[in-house]
Motif scaffolding. Structure first.
Motif, mmCIF file in Angstrom:
data_model
loop_
_atom_site.group_PDB
_atom_site.id
_atom_site.type_symbol
_atom_site.label_atom_id
_atom_site.label_comp_id
_atom_site.label_asym_id
_atom_site.label_seq_id
_atom_site.Cartn_x
_atom_site.Cartn_y
_atom_site.Cartn_z
ATOM 1 N N SER A 1 0.826 -1.209 0.000
ATOM 2 C CA SER A 1 0.000 0.000 0.000
ATOM 3 C C SER A 1 0.863 1.263 0.000
ATOM 4 C CB SER A 1 -0.959 0.001 1.193
ATOM 5 O OG SER A 1 -0.231 -0.001 2.404
ATOM 6 N N ILE A 2 2.032 1.195 0.630
ATOM 7 C CA ILE A 2 2.948 2.345 0.598
ATOM 8 C C ILE A 2 3.456 2.552 -0.830
ATOM 9 C CG2 ILE A 2 5.199 3.196 1.365
ATOM 10 C CD1 ILE A 2 4.653 1.874 4.058
ATOM 11 N N ASN A 3 3.812 1.450 -1.499
ATOM 12 C CA ASN A 3 4.271 1.554 -2.886
ATOM 13 C C ASN A 3 3.173 2.095 -3.793
ATOM 14 O OD1 ASN A 3 6.866 0.736 -2.475
ATOM 15 N ND2 ASN A 3 6.505 -1.402 -3.054
ATOM 16 N N ARG A 4 1.953 1.648 -3.604
ATOM 17 C CA ARG A 4 0.835 2.117 -4.414
ATOM 18 C C ARG A 4 0.606 3.609 -4.174
ATOM 19 N NH1 ARG A 4 -4.152 -1.412 -3.624
ATOM 20 N NH2 ARG A 4 -2.778 -2.841 -4.712
#
Length: 68
Positions: free
Chosen positions: A5-8
């Motif tokens: 979710s951080i990458n997204r």
């Protein structure tokens, strides 16, 4: 938050930051010169501008030659 979710979130943030400056690139209007007759109207109001300045060399070649 998980790693995915951080990458997204970072991907969306980067995509938004890159797309915002590109939004204005689609407008390809060319600059227009002065309106027809505007230069003549200016010269009618300022007749002293019609006279050529003898101290003005006229173009870059003459200007550089004058400095030598």
């Amino acid at each position: 938050m998980s790693f995915r979710s951080i990458n997204r979130f970072l991907f969306i943030l980067i995509a938004a930051c890159l797309s915002v400056p590109l939004i204005g690139c689609g407008d390809k209007t060319e600059t227009k010169g002065p309106e027809m007759g505007s230069i003549e109207a200016y010269l009618q109001e300022h007749p002293e501008e019609r006279e050529d300045d003898p101290n003005d060399p006229g173009n870059e070649t003459n200007e550089f030659a004058a400095s030598e």
